[in-house]
Design a protein around this motif. Structure first.
Motif, short mmCIF file in Angstrom:
data_model
loop_
_atom_site.label_atom_id
_atom_site.label_comp_id
_atom_site.label_asym_id
_atom_site.label_seq_id
_atom_site.Cartn_x
_atom_site.Cartn_y
_atom_site.Cartn_z
N SER A 20 0.81 -1.21 0.00
CA SER A 20 0.00 0.00 0.00
C SER A 20 0.84 1.26 0.00
N LYS A 21 2.03 1.23 0.60
CA LYS A 21 2.82 2.45 0.69
C LYS A 21 3.14 3.05 -0.67
N PRO A 22 3.70 2.27 -1.64
CA PRO A 22 3.96 2.88 -2.94
C PRO A 22 2.69 3.34 -3.65
N ARG A 23 1.58 2.66 -3.41
CA ARG A 23 0.33 3.08 -4.04
C ARG A 23 -0.14 4.41 -3.46
N GLU A 24 0.02 4.58 -2.16
CA GLU A 24 -0.35 5.84 -1.54
C GLU A 24 0.56 6.97 -2.01
N GLN A 25 1.84 6.67 -2.14
CA GLN A 25 2.78 7.68 -2.65
C GLN A 25 2.44 8.06 -4.08
N LEU A 26 2.09 7.05 -4.87
CA LEU A 26 1.70 7.30 -6.26
C LEU A 26 0.46 8.19 -6.31
N ALA A 27 -0.52 7.88 -5.47
CA ALA A 27 -1.76 8.67 -5.43
C ALA A 27 -1.47 10.12 -5.08
N GLN A 28 -0.57 10.34 -4.13
CA GLN A 28 -0.22 11.69 -3.73
C GLN A 28 0.49 12.42 -4.86
N GLN A 29 1.42 11.75 -5.54
CA GLN A 29 2.13 12.36 -6.66
C GLN A 29 1.16 12.73 -7.79
N LEU A 30 0.23 11.83 -8.07
CA LEU A 30 -0.74 12.10 -9.12
C LEU A 30 -1.64 13.27 -8.74
N ALA A 31 -2.08 13.31 -7.48
CA ALA A 31 -2.93 14.41 -7.02
C ALA A 31 -2.22 15.75 -7.14
N GLU A 32 -0.95 15.78 -6.79
CA GLU A 32 -0.19 17.02 -6.89
C GLU A 32 -0.03 17.46 -8.36
N SER A 33 0.20 16.50 -9.24
CA SER A 33 0.35 16.81 -10.66
C SER A 33 -0.96 17.32 -11.25
N VAL A 34 -2.07 16.66 -10.91
CA VAL A 34 -3.38 17.08 -11.42
C VAL A 34 -3.75 18.45 -10.85
N GLY A 35 -3.48 18.66 -9.56
CA GLY A 35 -3.76 19.95 -8.96
C GLY A 35 -3.00 21.07 -9.65
N GLU A 36 -1.73 20.82 -9.96
CA GLU A 36 -0.92 21.82 -10.66
C GLU A 36 -1.49 22.11 -12.04
N ALA A 37 -1.92 21.07 -12.75
CA ALA A 37 -2.49 21.25 -14.08
C ALA A 37 -3.77 22.07 -14.03
N LEU A 38 -4.61 21.79 -13.06
CA LEU A 38 -5.87 22.54 -12.93
C LEU A 38 -5.60 24.00 -12.60
N ARG A 39 -4.66 24.26 -11.71
CA ARG A 39 -4.33 25.64 -11.37
C ARG A 39 -3.78 26.38 -12.60
N HIS A 40 -2.94 25.70 -13.37
CA HIS A 40 -2.36 26.31 -14.57
C HIS A 40 -3.46 26.73 -15.53
N ASP A 41 -4.42 25.85 -15.79
CA ASP A 41 -5.48 26.16 -16.74
C ASP A 41 -6.44 27.21 -16.19
#
Length: 225
Positions: free
Chosen positions: A6-27
């Motif tokens: 679960s740890k790498p999956r949780e880390q992956l989820a956090q990384q994806l959330a940060e990337s998506v958040g950045e993309a939404l803010r940019h647009d």
């Protein structure tokens, strides 16, 4: 063992959330509203929780699904219910969720209404987040679907889908509409899905592994064991 997995999956989820958040803010810096398209299933649940915690102007964000089972919105297997319970919580409740179902008895009856809803959104979508099944399907583009050719070729927003391997009728965004986005992400977990993706990358028969329909466009792959 579950903690190790679960740890790498949780880390992956956090990384994806940060990337998506950045993309939404940019647009959002250049337009009034943005559109986020997500997928259902168990894989995105940690990502939903991490994204909901992002500091975003949620009232300017529209959220819809890549596909949906034609079931009541409060049904156990409703993707809309999954999104409402895990993503549209806290500050993220201010986002506008656009459902892919109606009160009609079949997706064929409701398809025009759903298409009209989608046409009113801020296209191109900022981000489309796809999942993938062990059979290589993504959204509701299943290898055994009678409507697969239509969903791959149609310029309509959505397609009603009947699939022998699935118990419920479904509605899915067409491949063309899913392509109409600034960014595409594939979010998968597990060795089995990594192997399926590897097979998809070595061939070009989209009907056999429909995820191939999205391998020709820039696709960010988020994978954890």
């Amino acid at each position: 063992m579950s903690q190790i997995i679960s740890k790498p999956r949780e880390q992956l989820a956090q990384q994806l959330a940060e990337s998506v958040g950045e993309a939404l803010r940019h647009d959002l810096a250049g337009q009034d509203r943005v559109l986020l398209i997500v997928s259902g299933g168990s894989t995105p649940v940690p990502f939903f929780a991490a994204l909901a915690a992002q500091d975003l102007p949620w009232s300017r964000i529209d959220v819809t699904l890549a596909d949906e089972r034609w079931v009541a919105s409060d049904a156990e297997d409703s993707n809309a219910r999954l999104v409402r319970e895990h993503l549209l919580v806290g500050a993220a409740k201010a986002a506008t969720f656009v459902s892919l179902t109606t009160s009609d008895g079949t997706p064929e009856q409701g398809i025009d209404e759903v298409g009209a809803r989608l046409d009113g959104l801020a296209w191109p979508a900022s981000v489309v987040i796809l999942g993938m099944g062990a059979d290589g399907h993504t959204a509701s583009l299943f290898p055994d679907s009678r409507e697969l050719d239509l969903a791959l070729a149609s310029d309509a927003a959505v397609v009603a889908v009947r699939t022998p391997s699935q118990p419920q009728a479904r509605i899915t965004l067409s491949a063309e509409r899913l392509h109409h986005a600034r960014r595409h992400v594939l979010h998968i977990t597990g060795e089995d899905k990594r192997d399926v993706l590897g097979r998809a990358m070595t061939g070009d028969d989209v009907r056999r592994l429909p995820i191939r329909a999205f391998l020709s466009c820039p696709l960010a792959i988020y994978w954890a064991p």
